[in-house]
Design a protein around this motif. Sequence first.
Motif, PDB file in Angstrom:
ATOM      1  N   ASP A   1       8.994 -16.489  14.760  1.00 19.09           N
ATOM      2  CA  ASP A   1       9.810 -17.258  14.550  1.00 19.09           C
ATOM      3  C   ASP A   1       8.403 -18.035  13.507  1.00 19.09           C
ATOM      4  O   ASP A   1       7.333 -17.675  13.383  1.00 19.09           O
ATOM      5  CB  ASP A   1       9.957 -18.776  14.948  1.00 19.09           C
ATOM      6  CG  ASP A   1       8.811 -19.438  15.906  1.00 19.09           C
ATOM      7  OD1 ASP A   1       7.597 -19.739  15.431  1.00 19.09           O
ATOM      8  OD2 ASP A   1       9.778 -20.591  16.869  1.00 19.09           O
ATOM      9  N   ALA A   2       8.060 -18.563  12.512  1.00 18.11           N
ATOM     10  CA  ALA A   2       7.725 -19.302  11.569  1.00 18.11           C
ATOM     11  C   ALA A   2       6.273 -20.055  11.759  1.00 18.11           C
ATOM     12  O   ALA A   2       4.767 -19.894  11.742  1.00 18.11           O
ATOM     13  CB  ALA A   2       7.893 -19.865  10.063  1.00 18.11           C
ATOM     14  N   ALA A   3       6.622 -20.780  13.246  1.00 16.36           N
ATOM     15  CA  ALA A   3       5.729 -21.741  13.361  1.00 16.36           C
ATOM     16  C   ALA A   3       4.701 -21.085  14.185  1.00 16.36           C
ATOM     17  O   ALA A   3       3.375 -21.212  13.945  1.00 16.36           O
ATOM     18  CB  ALA A   3       6.371 -22.509  14.264  1.00 16.36           C
ATOM     19  N   LEU A   4       4.679 -19.786  15.289  1.00 21.22           N
ATOM     20  CA  LEU A   4       4.114 -18.726  15.732  1.00 21.22           C
ATOM     21  C   LEU A   4       2.809 -18.478  15.020  1.00 21.22           C
ATOM     22  O   LEU A   4       2.302 -17.503  14.988  1.00 21.22           O
ATOM     23  CB  LEU A   4       4.719 -18.178  17.229  1.00 21.22           C
ATOM     24  CG  LEU A   4       5.575 -18.725  18.146  1.00 21.22           C
ATOM     25  CD1 LEU A   4       6.371 -17.987  19.114  1.00 21.22           C
ATOM     26  CD2 LEU A   4       3.913 -19.945  19.126  1.00 21.22           C
ATOM     27  N   PHE A   5       4.095 -17.742  13.819  1.00 27.95           N
ATOM     28  CA  PHE A   5       3.314 -16.741  12.609  1.00 27.95           C
ATOM     29  C   PHE A   5       2.270 -17.761  12.556  1.00 27.95           C
ATOM     30  O   PHE A   5       1.329 -17.366  11.887  1.00 27.95           O
ATOM     31  CB  PHE A   5       4.331 -16.181  11.872  1.00 27.95           C
ATOM     32  CG  PHE A   5       3.585 -15.007  11.568  1.00 27.95           C
ATOM     33  CD1 PHE A   5       2.867 -14.023  11.228  1.00 27.95           C
ATOM     34  CD2 PHE A   5       2.851 -16.005   9.593  1.00 27.95           C
ATOM     35  CE1 PHE A   5       2.837 -13.526  10.148  1.00 27.95           C
ATOM     36  CE2 PHE A   5       2.379 -15.071   9.061  1.00 27.95           C
ATOM     37  CZ  PHE A   5       1.973 -13.978   9.166  1.00 27.95           C
ATOM     38  N   GLY A   6       1.964 -18.812  11.778  1.00 25.14           N
ATOM     39  CA  GLY A   6       1.350 -19.615  11.274  1.00 25.14           C
ATOM     40  C   GLY A   6       0.303 -20.236  12.159  1.00 25.14           C
ATOM     41  O   GLY A   6      -0.550 -20.206  12.004  1.00 25.14           O
ATOM     42  N   ALA A   7       0.694 -20.630  13.585  1.00 27.46           N
ATOM     43  CA  ALA A   7      -0.140 -20.960  15.034  1.00 27.46           C
ATOM     44  C   ALA A   7      -1.148 -19.209  15.141  1.00 27.46           C
ATOM     45  O   ALA A   7      -2.711 -19.408  14.844  1.00 27.46           O
ATOM     46  CB  ALA A   7       0.252 -20.932  15.906  1.00 27.46           C
ATOM     47  N   ALA A   8      -0.423 -17.735  14.335  1.00 33.75           N
ATOM     48  CA  ALA A   8      -1.345 -16.680  14.994  1.00 33.75           C
ATOM     49  C   ALA A   8      -2.972 -16.685  13.142  1.00 33.75           C
ATOM     50  O   ALA A   8      -3.823 -16.670  13.762  1.00 33.75           O
ATOM     51  CB  ALA A   8      -0.641 -15.784  14.675  1.00 33.75           C
ATOM     52  N   VAL A   9      -1.996 -16.395  12.378  1.00 33.94           N
ATOM     53  CA  VAL A   9      -3.214 -16.798  10.984  1.00 33.94           C
ATOM     54  C   VAL A   9      -3.856 -17.987  11.121  1.00 33.94           C
ATOM     55  O   VAL A   9      -4.965 -17.255  11.046  1.00 33.94           O
ATOM     56  CB  VAL A   9      -2.124 -16.899  10.118  1.00 33.94           C
ATOM     57  CG1 VAL A   9      -2.760 -16.982   8.592  1.00 33.94           C
ATOM     58  CG2 VAL A   9      -1.161 -15.741   9.956  1.00 33.94           C
TER      59      VAL A   9
END
Length: 405
Positions: A205-213
């Motif tokens: 999901d977008a939040a987890l992808f954002g956290a990875a970035v």
Amino acid sequence: MSAHAAHFPSQPADEPLRQGLAIALMAAARLAPQRTLLRDAGDRRAWCGRPAITWTYEAAAEIVGRLARGIAAWRLAPGSRIGLFFAGGAESSLAHLAVEAAGHLPCPLSPVWEGEALSAAIESAGLVAVLTEGRRGTRRPAEELAFTALRHFGLRFLAAFGPGLPDGVISLDAMALERGIIDPAPGLGLLTFAGGDPRRPVRRDAALFGAAVAAHRERLPSPERVLTLLPPHDLRGLVTGLGMAVASGASLETLIPFDSAAFRVALMRPVPTRLVVPAAFEAALAETTLPWTVRAIDIVHRAPTRMPVPSARDVVGPPCLDVLVLDEDAILTRPRGRWDIPTLDESRASEVPHPLVRRPRNGRLLCRAAPSHRDTDDSSGDAIWQETAYCAHQAKGVLAVIPTP
């Protein structure tokens, strides 16, 4: 550099990024409209019959808005899965952002896949549309997909950049010229494929992808440019490339396919640069004299692997960061030789504020993931700890990441 770019903050707020790349792009475009976002390197005309593209944040945001408006006109169900079949370059980034802005789920497809693999990916991910390009070296991806689409009744739309498209393939160039844009929808995340297997889609999901970035970005101050040799068809390419650039307000320059002469020209561009290369390139890179503009190097490793230890050239050269990729589960970025993976007990997991990976005492690596991480169902609920396929063992400063027995 323009006055706008000179006053652009080095690290925009994380909140827009956690809502998706398209929303983060629009926020960045308001702050620094004339700063370059996307630039193609190398001889693009020979590769795909099209000139190299350079887009500012403002121009890219407008093109993304126009493409998103065109995609919205297809009247697909919200959250539909749309494939992206590109080798790399500015157009692939625009397509990814546009799909997300239209309220759908981008699904990058490996550029090396052909007939059967493409068909398997379309089926397993439940794709209803695919965006691609008319020419890629000696291949004609739009034609290949038009033939493959005959097997899939659920695949309703094909669209591509480039002239000479087959009948039934929508022109993305024409769509980008149409008037009118839409505001981006909140990001829903993305689908990639575990181990490059077209039958194993992975949802993030977008939040987890954002956290990875955000975790990748925080290891060094943001540069003006990210120069990458990685294609954007998996988590490693997207986090270190488009995600890093948009999160930092930097420009993203891609060199695909790789050409040594074009690489030297790209390196000499007088812009502070974060260079992203696969681990296989490190030996050749050691023989290259890097200009002062290279401020950091991301060396990207896929597990299983033994992480390198610092050498003399790591001390005198630009900072070297090792990026460890655990399939499509997680990415860890650390300065060379500093692998401080938390080793917390299960009972203390809740005490970690924003971890993405941790290592229980048995060495099995766990990643933070949505409950539906390993399938294509809609994700719901809070992120959970999920086992990866790897263990990590550290001895005498050397970290070995190996498959779990």
